[in-house]
Design a protein around this motif. Structure first.
Motif, short mmCIF file in Angstrom:
data_model
loop_
_atom_site.label_atom_id
_atom_site.label_comp_id
_atom_site.label_asym_id
_atom_site.label_seq_id
_atom_site.Cartn_x
_atom_site.Cartn_y
_atom_site.Cartn_z
N ARG A 133 -62.00 -14.87 -10.31
CA ARG A 133 -61.82 -15.96 -11.27
C ARG A 133 -61.12 -15.39 -12.50
O ARG A 133 -61.75 -14.94 -13.46
N LEU B 213 -61.85 -26.55 -6.19
CA LEU B 213 -62.97 -25.67 -5.87
C LEU B 213 -64.16 -26.44 -5.30
O LEU B 213 -64.85 -25.95 -4.40
N ALA C 88 -60.33 -18.63 -7.93
CA ALA C 88 -60.84 -19.80 -8.64
C ALA C 88 -60.06 -19.95 -9.94
O ALA C 88 -60.19 -19.12 -10.85
N ASP D 26 -61.73 -25.51 -11.49
CA ASP D 26 -62.87 -24.66 -11.11
C ASP D 26 -64.14 -24.84 -11.95
O ASP D 26 -65.05 -24.03 -11.85
#
Length: 259
Positions: free
Chosen positions: A88, A31, A112, A58
């Motif tokens: 996410r 990320l 993510a 992440d």
């Protein structure tokens, strides 16, 4: 295709593949390196083409790689791009549903994903993972009207559940909301949004191991966040999370402080 450490080129080639047609391209990297790929991501969003960005490692959970490799502001930066949908997910089931969204969505999507192992949540007792497509949903609820709402994403969802159980033991009515995607949640109607985040409940805690920027939209002036407004540190993931307050006990303290 093995691009090497060339995120800008990877994103640009993905755009070309998508524009040519016939394939749905995806590319994967940490990320933190989304910063290097930001121009082609922005162009994909501008053109509204279908590209999928799989971002791993992440959060500060990267651990010993240290603050240079631990993303802090990257989620906020990606969410700021018009037309990009960011997800996410909080466990394996949400991840599967996030991929379902990614391959069926009309524009570019960024996933993510965490580095560290996470528990797979028991969906016989909790909200269905299929609700990931709605951006946010009630994962665990109180018996009556909640006194406080814990909103979490990614690796912090299971942490929010631990905190909720502690609060429940103290007789506090708490709702846990998993919010994998702001963009998908904003696409829902007002009735659904109110059902998940009722305006009458102003005691809210957002939990995300990243910048707090933007969370005021969901916690309001009377809520708070367990987030990061500074860079990370080099240490095992568990140690870093504890050092920076990502513990069930700290979330409980923050929630009780609002009440």
């Amino acid at each position: 295709m093995h691009f090497g450490i060339r995120e800008h080129a990877m994103g640009s080639i993905m755009n070309g593949i998508s524009l040519y047609g016939g394939l749905i391209p995806f590319g994967a990297t940490f990320l933190i390196f989304s910063d290097y790929m930001r121009p082609p991501i922005r162009l994909a969003a501008l053109m509204g083409i279908k590209t999928i960005y799989v971002f791993t490692h992440d959060s500060i959970g990267v651990g010993e790689d240290g603050p240079t490799h631990q993303p802090i502001e990257q989620l906020a930066a990606l969410r700021a791009i018009p037309g990009l949908t960011v997800l996410r997910p909080g466990d394996a089931n949400e991840t599967a549903e996030a991929w379902r969204v990614a391959v069926s969505h009309h524009g570019p999507v960024a996933l993510a994903l965490t580095r560290q192992a996470l528990p797979t949540l028991d969906r016989t007792k909790l909200g269905a993972a299929s609700n990931t497509a709605k951006g946010a949903y009630v994962l665990q609820d109180s018996e009556g009207v909640p006194q406080v709402i814990l909103i979490a994403t990614g690796s912090e969802v299971s942490l929010a559940l631990d905190a909720a159980n502690k609060l429940h033991q103290e007789g506090i009515a708490v709702r846990v909301v998993s919010m994998p995607s702001w963009e998908l949640f904003e696409e829902q109607n007002e009735e659904y949004k109110e059902a998940v985040l009722p305006k009458s409940v102003t005691a809210r805690v957002a939990i995300e191991a990243a910048s707090p920027m933007g969370w005021e939209r969901y916690v309001g002036l009377q809520g708070t966040t367990v987030t990061l407004n500074h860079f990370g540190a080099s240490a095992p993931a568990k140690t870093v999370f504890q050092k920076f307050g990502f513990t069930a006990d700290n979330i409980v303290e923050q929630a009780k402080g609002l009440l």
